[in-house]
Design an enzyme around this catalytic site. Structure first.
Site, short mmCIF file in Angstrom:
data_model
loop_
_atom_site.label_atom_id
_atom_site.label_comp_id
_atom_site.label_asym_id
_atom_site.label_seq_id
_atom_site.Cartn_x
_atom_site.Cartn_y
_atom_site.Cartn_z
CB THR A 61 17.89 27.41 25.13
OG1 THR A 61 19.04 26.55 24.98
CG2 THR A 61 17.58 27.55 26.61
CE LYS B 180 16.59 31.81 24.58
NZ LYS B 180 17.09 31.12 23.38
CE LYS C 175 21.43 25.78 28.02
NZ LYS C 175 21.14 26.09 26.62
#
Length: 313
Positions: free
Chosen positions: A111, A261, A186
């Site tokens: 990611t 994050k 995402k």
């Protein structure tokens, strides 16, 4: 978007080099081996390599060694900088793009920032390879169970090529568009999740102050307009959803550090695109503080304890 559900596993014609055998990557690699794929793994952490070998995964001494001769190079790395450095090489050492044979499929499941995903794809294609970004959702439990969701950015023909192995590791595979689209999906999804978890947690703390039981609020909101995944699956209070991390003292699950994050990635995208967002940046700030003040290793639903502790009594 197109989507697919699990089908019969398809055996790979060549080896998969799996780089990054941590909490997510390790179980994903195990599921590939169980499905009949030939996997050679590498990780910088000796314990991760030892665990991989214990689960039947062949390992290499170096990343370049794992990649040599592989048909697919699958990466699950901590950040975009790690990925780009691995592709290019650092310290005079050859990168993965150089170590791989011609027309290798580079499948990144990390990611990272959308622009980093697109840069990685450009580097791979310029080196004579193919590229797919396929970040995942579902956490460690999903990685172990093979029930992850993959959000895929790729050319249509490359999506079809990697789909069988993604179906082994996940129960839902969504083609979101071309390079970078998987990462975009995402971070948009996880911005919704972070904001909604804060809202649900604030509502439960408010309910406590107003004399509502957790169960009463859950019974109303879960069947009304407040219904959402953060409430009905990852409920931040113990009791209403017995499988939620709140029932095991907020053991993740999806750790606060990972939510911080992902929200930082969303913030970067909001800034670069000029979106007039207010809740996304505030959620990023809240989870940054939560992670820095002891919540990094707790489930992200543990944000409710922070809200409760900082509320006036």
């Amino acid at each position: 978007m197109s989507e697919t559900t699990r089908s019969e596993p398809v055996r790979a014609e060549g080896t998969i080099a799996f780089l990054g055998l941590g909490h997510m990557g390790g179980p994903m690699a195990v599921n590939l081996v169980k499905a009949g794929y030939s996997v050679t793994g590498f990780d910088l952490v000796p314990a991760a390599l030892e665990s991989a070998r214990a689960h039947g995964i062949s390992t290499a001494d170096t990343a370049a060694g794992a990649v040599a001769g592989a048909a697919v190079v699958l990466t699950m790395l901590p950040s975009g900088r790690h990925l780009l450095d691995a592709y290019r090489g650092t310290g005079g050492q050859p990168g993965l793009l150089e170590a791989a044979g011609p027309d290798t499929m580079f499948l990144d499941c990390s990611t990272i920032n959308v622009d980093e995903a697109r840069e990685a794809a450009e580097l791979a294609i310029a080196a004579g390879h193919r590229a797919v970004d396929a970040p995942v959702s579902g956490g460690v439990v999903g990685a172990e169970a093979g029930t992850l969701t993959f959000m895929v950015g790729a050319l249509s023909e490359d999506f079809e090529a990697v789909k069988p192995m993604l179906e082994v590791m996940g129960k839902r595979v969504v083609h979101c568009g071309e390079h970078g689209a998987g990462q975009a999906a995402k971070i948009c999804n996880n911005m919704i999740l972070g904001v909604s978890m804060i809202a649900v947690s604030e509502a439960f703390v408010l309910g406590e102050k107003l004399g509502l039981t957790h169960q009463a609020l859950f019974d109303v909101a879960s069947a009304a307009s407040g219904q959402c995944w953060a409430l009905t699956t990852n409920c931040p209070v113990p009791g209403p959803v017995p499988t939620s991390p709140a029932n095991r003292d907020y053991q993740p699950g999806f750790a606060g550090a990972l939510m911080a994050k992902d929200l930082k990635l969303a913030l970067n995208a909001l800034t670069s695109t000029g979106v007039a967002a207010r809740l996304g940046p505030l959620a990023s700030e809240i989870y940054d503080t939560f992670a820095a003040e002891g919540g990094a290793g707790r489930d992200f639903s543990g944000i409710i304890t922070d809200i409760r502790d900082k509320s006036s009594h």
